[in-house]
Design an enzyme around this catalytic site. Sequence first.
Site, PDB file in Angstrom:
ATOM      1  N   ARG A 128       0.835  -1.189   0.000  1.00 37.83           N
ATOM      2  CA  ARG A 128       0.000   0.000   0.000  1.00 37.83           C
ATOM      3  C   ARG A 128       0.874   1.245   0.000  1.00 37.83           C
ATOM      4  NH1 ARG A 128      -4.496   1.099   4.629  1.00 37.83           N
ATOM      5  NH2 ARG A 128      -2.621   1.087   5.913  1.00 37.83           N
ATOM      6  N   THR A 175      -0.955   7.583  -1.131  1.00 39.45           N
ATOM      7  CA  THR A 175      -2.239   7.445  -1.820  1.00 39.45           C
ATOM      8  C   THR A 175      -3.117   6.354  -1.220  1.00 39.45           C
ATOM      9  OG1 THR A 175      -1.420   5.807  -3.416  1.00 39.45           O
ATOM     10  CG2 THR A 175      -1.102   8.140  -3.952  1.00 39.45           C
ATOM     11  N   ASP A 186       0.006  -3.161  12.649  1.00 39.82           N
ATOM     12  CA  ASP A 186       0.410  -3.680  11.343  1.00 39.82           C
ATOM     13  C   ASP A 186       0.632  -5.184  11.451  1.00 39.82           C
ATOM     14  OD1 ASP A 186       2.297  -4.542   9.188  1.00 39.82           O
ATOM     15  OD2 ASP A 186       2.147  -2.431   8.608  1.00 39.82           O
ATOM     16  N   ASP A 211       4.125  -6.550  10.215  1.00 38.33           N
ATOM     17  CA  ASP A 211       5.225  -6.263  11.136  1.00 38.33           C
ATOM     18  C   ASP A 211       5.161  -7.150  12.375  1.00 38.33           C
ATOM     19  OD1 ASP A 211       6.483  -4.325   9.628  1.00 38.33           O
ATOM     20  OD2 ASP A 211       5.387  -2.664  10.522  1.00 38.33           O
TER      21      ASP A 211
END
Length: 209
Positions: free
Chosen positions: A104, A108, A200, A203
């Site tokens: 990602r 944006t 996340d 992660d």
Amino acid sequence: MDNFTVLSHPLIKHKLSILRDKNTDVKKFRELVGEISTLMCYDATRDLPLSDVEVETPLTKTVCKHIAGKKTAIVPILRAGLGMVDGIIQLIPSVKVGHIGLYRDPETLMPVEYYCKLPSDIEEREVIILDPMLATGGSALAAIEYIKRYTDRAIKLMSIIAAPEGVKKIHDVYPDVHIFCAELDEGLDENGYIVPGLGDAGDRIFGTK
């Protein structure tokens, strides 16, 4: 909501509470992602077609059920989706595994594709896309669009946590895609992360943050 299932099994809810905890270490987090994926897969494959097969037991012959046809393929979205693969393989050892690499863009929030490798007979298999977090829906939508170039068979999406924004984005374009999740959270923050979420997932699975 059609083609949307929140799996409410107590074992899933219990494991999800530990998964969310910021103090859960990498080893435990990785194990929980696999365990939750196994439990979710049980429901996500509930409608697989069956055919009769004759089996001879130590006592007599009987008619049992086998999964019919070419069965299933799973396609994790790299990299976080990899954390869900082993849990499903434990349940379906013969499953074929494809891979789609998407990340990602932090500005944006749009997906950028960098890798794709699918089973050669993908058009003959039911596909389950794996992504632990369905946030904006951009990556999952891109993966669905790519796979639909090769098959018109059923596609399912399995995410541990989903945001309403992501679910809506998928179903606005592909209402036929059945989404399975362990929890539908409140929504997205200003950075596109699911709240309350679990941070996340990539992660935390791979210990990179």
